[in-house]
Scaffold this motif. Structure first.
Motif, PDB file in Angstrom:
ATOM      1  N   THR A 210      30.135  43.773  44.520  1.00 39.80           N
ATOM      2  CA  THR A 210      30.405  42.532  44.244  1.00 39.80           C
ATOM      3  C   THR A 210      30.017  41.343  44.845  1.00 39.80           C
ATOM      4  OG1 THR A 210      31.755  42.416  46.430  1.00 39.80           O
ATOM      5  CG2 THR A 210      33.298  44.416  44.863  1.00 39.80           C
ATOM      6  N   ASP A 211      29.843  40.327  44.598  1.00 37.60           N
ATOM      7  CA  ASP A 211      29.896  39.131  44.754  1.00 37.60           C
ATOM      8  C   ASP A 211      29.707  39.076  46.261  1.00 37.60           C
ATOM      9  OD1 ASP A 211      29.013  38.305  42.183  1.00 37.60           O
ATOM     10  OD2 ASP A 211      30.619  37.727  42.071  1.00 37.60           O
ATOM     11  N   GLU A 212      30.730  39.525  47.449  1.00 34.50           N
ATOM     12  CA  GLU A 212      30.849  39.028  48.630  1.00 34.50           C
ATOM     13  C   GLU A 212      30.504  40.667  49.484  1.00 34.50           C
ATOM     14  OE1 GLU A 212      33.655  40.154  46.199  1.00 34.50           O
ATOM     15  OE2 GLU A 212      34.133  38.138  46.167  1.00 34.50           O
TER      16      GLU A 212
ATOM     17  N   LYS B 146      35.677  51.117  49.868  1.00 30.72           N
ATOM     18  CA  LYS B 146      35.006  50.353  50.002  1.00 30.72           C
ATOM     19  C   LYS B 146      33.881  50.033  50.663  1.00 30.72           C
ATOM     20  CE  LYS B 146      38.826  47.886  47.875  1.00 30.72           C
ATOM     21  NZ  LYS B 146      39.675  47.284  47.959  1.00 30.72           N
TER      22      LYS B 146
END
Length: 119
Positions: free
Chosen positions: A107-109, A68
């Protein structure tokens, strides 16, 4: 394992520590090297192009390695990277990342999640 990457030295130390962890967990050395290449390319791009720090979270779940990558300043690499011309001095990194991954999700984050098979 979670790392905050503020410079290239921190990038090298974090990557070496994570790859050592993978080897100790009996992950194939070639897959550990793939992870090293991917992390260097993606976080190197964040450090070079976004003007901010990065975060790197690496984990091993069974036969899956999950990376990540986050950026202090939002940075999303382009989809479907093309391989650079033979005579180009750069531009192959994202193409290689794409070929080595099983899956990439933004991701949206603002995190890029990379999935790699460990065997």
């Amino acid at each position: 394992m979670v790392f905050k990457i503020e410079n290239y030295l921190a990038l090298r130390e974090a990557t070496e520590q994570f790859c050592t962890f993978l080897i100790e967990k009996k992950v194939d050395e070639e897959r550990a090297f793939d992870c090293k290449l991917i992390v260097y390319e993606l976080i190197g791009n964040v450090l070079k192009h976004s003007g901010g720090n990065a975060t790197f979270h690496g984990e091993l779940e069974g036969e899956v390695i999950r990376l990540k990558i986050g950026a202090e300043k939002l940075f999303c690499p382009p989809n479907m990277a093309a391989c650079a011309d033979v005579f180009a001095e750069g531009g192959r990194g994202l193409f290689l990342v794409e070929k080595l991954c099983k899956e990439q999700v933004f991701t949206d984050e603002g995190e890029l999640i990379i999935t790699i098979k460990s065997k």
